[in-house]
Design a protein around this motif. Structure first.
Motif, PDB file in Angstrom:
ATOM      1  N   THR A  25      12.490  55.921  15.279  1.00  0.00           N
ATOM      2  CA  THR A  25      13.310  54.726  15.507  1.00  0.00           C
ATOM      3  C   THR A  25      14.122  54.396  14.265  1.00  0.00           C
ATOM      4  O   THR A  25      13.648  54.571  13.145  1.00  0.00           O
ATOM      5  N   VAL A  26      15.350  53.905  14.490  1.00  0.00           N
ATOM      6  CA  VAL A  26      16.184  53.484  13.366  1.00  0.00           C
ATOM      7  C   VAL A  26      16.892  52.175  13.718  1.00  0.00           C
ATOM      8  O   VAL A  26      17.335  51.994  14.860  1.00  0.00           O
ATOM      9  N   SER A  69      15.605  50.045  21.684  1.00  0.00           N
ATOM     10  CA  SER A  69      14.181  49.718  21.617  1.00  0.00           C
ATOM     11  C   SER A  69      13.900  48.340  21.024  1.00  0.00           C
ATOM     12  O   SER A  69      12.747  47.996  20.783  1.00  0.00           O
ATOM     13  N   SER A  70      14.951  47.547  20.785  1.00  0.00           N
ATOM     14  CA  SER A  70      14.717  46.155  20.376  1.00  0.00           C
ATOM     15  C   SER A  70      15.910  45.319  20.799  1.00  0.00           C
ATOM     16  O   SER A  70      17.007  45.854  20.972  1.00  0.00           O
ATOM     17  N   PRO A  71      15.708  44.013  20.934  1.00  0.00           N
ATOM     18  CA  PRO A  71      16.869  43.138  21.094  1.00  0.00           C
ATOM     19  C   PRO A  71      17.651  43.094  19.783  1.00  0.00           C
ATOM     20  O   PRO A  71      17.170  43.552  18.740  1.00  0.00           O
ATOM     21  N   ASN A  99      21.914  43.926  14.537  1.00  0.00           N
ATOM     22  CA  ASN A  99      21.720  45.305  15.006  1.00  0.00           C
ATOM     23  C   ASN A  99      20.563  45.353  15.999  1.00  0.00           C
ATOM     24  O   ASN A  99      19.716  44.466  16.037  1.00  0.00           O
ATOM     25  N   VAL A 100      20.560  46.385  16.817  1.00  0.00           N
ATOM     26  CA  VAL A 100      19.397  46.708  17.646  1.00  0.00           C
ATOM     27  C   VAL A 100      18.671  47.877  16.983  1.00  0.00           C
ATOM     28  O   VAL A 100      19.205  48.499  16.063  1.00  0.00           O
ATOM     29  N   ASP A 101      17.460  48.146  17.445  1.00  0.00           N
ATOM     30  CA  ASP A 101      16.790  49.391  17.070  1.00  0.00           C
ATOM     31  C   ASP A 101      17.052  50.423  18.149  1.00  0.00           C
ATOM     32  O   ASP A 101      17.159  50.095  19.329  1.00  0.00           O
ATOM     33  N   VAL A 102      17.153  51.680  17.711  1.00  0.00           N
ATOM     34  CA  VAL A 102      17.410  52.787  18.621  1.00  0.00           C
ATOM     35  C   VAL A 102      16.315  53.832  18.420  1.00  0.00           C
ATOM     36  O   VAL A 102      15.988  54.168  17.285  1.00  0.00           O
ATOM     37  N   GLN A 103      15.759  54.290  19.554  1.00  0.00           N
ATOM     38  CA  GLN A 103      14.642  55.241  19.492  1.00  0.00           C
ATOM     39  C   GLN A 103      15.031  56.585  20.102  1.00  0.00           C
ATOM     40  O   GLN A 103      15.667  56.641  21.153  1.00  0.00           O
ATOM     41  N   PHE A 104      14.605  57.635  19.437  1.00  0.00           N
ATOM     42  CA  PHE A 104      14.856  59.000  19.889  1.00  0.00           C
ATOM     43  C   PHE A 104      14.261  59.259  21.270  1.00  0.00           C
ATOM     44  O   PHE A 104      13.130  58.888  21.531  1.00  0.00           O
ATOM     45  N   VAL A 105      15.009  59.914  22.133  1.00  0.00           N
ATOM     46  CA  VAL A 105      14.475  60.395  23.418  1.00  0.00           C
ATOM     47  C   VAL A 105      14.465  61.912  23.431  1.00  0.00           C
ATOM     48  O   VAL A 105      13.445  62.532  23.612  1.00  0.00           O
ATOM     49  N   ARG A 106      15.611  62.525  23.227  1.00  0.00           N
ATOM     50  CA  ARG A 106      15.675  63.982  23.179  1.00  0.00           C
ATOM     51  C   ARG A 106      16.956  64.451  22.510  1.00  0.00           C
ATOM     52  O   ARG A 106      17.974  63.760  22.522  1.00  0.00           O
ATOM     53  N   LYS A 107      16.855  65.630  21.949  1.00  0.00           N
ATOM     54  CA  LYS A 107      18.031  66.338  21.498  1.00  0.00           C
ATOM     55  C   LYS A 107      18.586  67.087  22.704  1.00  0.00           C
ATOM     56  O   LYS A 107      17.823  67.530  23.562  1.00  0.00           O
TER      57      LYS A 107
END
Length: 159
Positions: A25-26, A69-71, A99-107
């Motif tokens: 997550t970033v 992955s976040s508000p 900002n929101v958080d963004v989470q990896f799903v797939r490459k």
DNA sequence: GCCAACGTTGGC
DNA sequence: GCCAACGTTGGC
């Protein structure tokens, strides 16, 4: 659920960098454009799907899929004098940038910008609009489906 | 490195 | 509120 495309410079944070981060997550910090901020604040919801786009690099294009992955919450870098994103006019009492958080799903296989442009199904994609400068753009469900199914070969919208 | 296009700033 | 100047984005 909505669909989005978010641009990141891979020198700064690539899809591989995202996958390696704690929790994959970033925080999507550094957005300093009111339109993009308002999209995060007003339209994005946790669970929304995101195309992770590599920009300003030798091979610009969609490089993976992520999820919101976040508000939206105040972007910490605006208060940090050492950050290139520091905004001296913003205060913790009235934060200007979010900002929101963004989470990896797939490459995914890279879908180059030139390929996106070549498909009539994608002719109206916001990110392809002439001189588009928004780092966050909405993606139509039909565009999402076309890209994930036809160009990436993924089932279930890739999510 | 170039440049088109757009957003922001600030003087008036 | 107008608008010129400036800065930034981002593909090429």
């Amino acid at each position: 659920m909505r669909y989005w495309l978010m641009k990141s410079e891979p020198d700064d944070c690539s899809i591989d960098d995202l996958a390696r981060r704690p929790g994959s997550t970033v925080p999507w910090y550094g957005v300093r454009n009111y339109q993009a901020r308002n999209l995060m604040r007003d339209q994005m919801q946790v669970g929304d799907a995101v195309f992770f786009y590599h920009s300003s690099c030798p091979q610009p294009g969609i490089a993976g899929i992520a999820r919101v992955s976040s508000p939206a919450y105040p972007d910490a870098t605006q208060f940090d004098p050492a950050s290139p994103y520091h905004d001296p006019k913003s205060t913790p009492e009235a934060p200007r940038w979010l900002n929101v958080d963004v989470q990896f799903v797939r490459k995914t296989p890279l879908v180059p910008l030139a390929e996106l442009r070549s498909h009539t199904e994608l002719a109206n994609m916001r990110v392809l609009a002439r001189a588009n400068r928004l780092s966050i753009t909405p993606v139509d469900p039909a565009e999402w489906r076309f890209i994930t199914r036809e160009l990436m070969g993924l089932d279930n919208d890739g999510i």
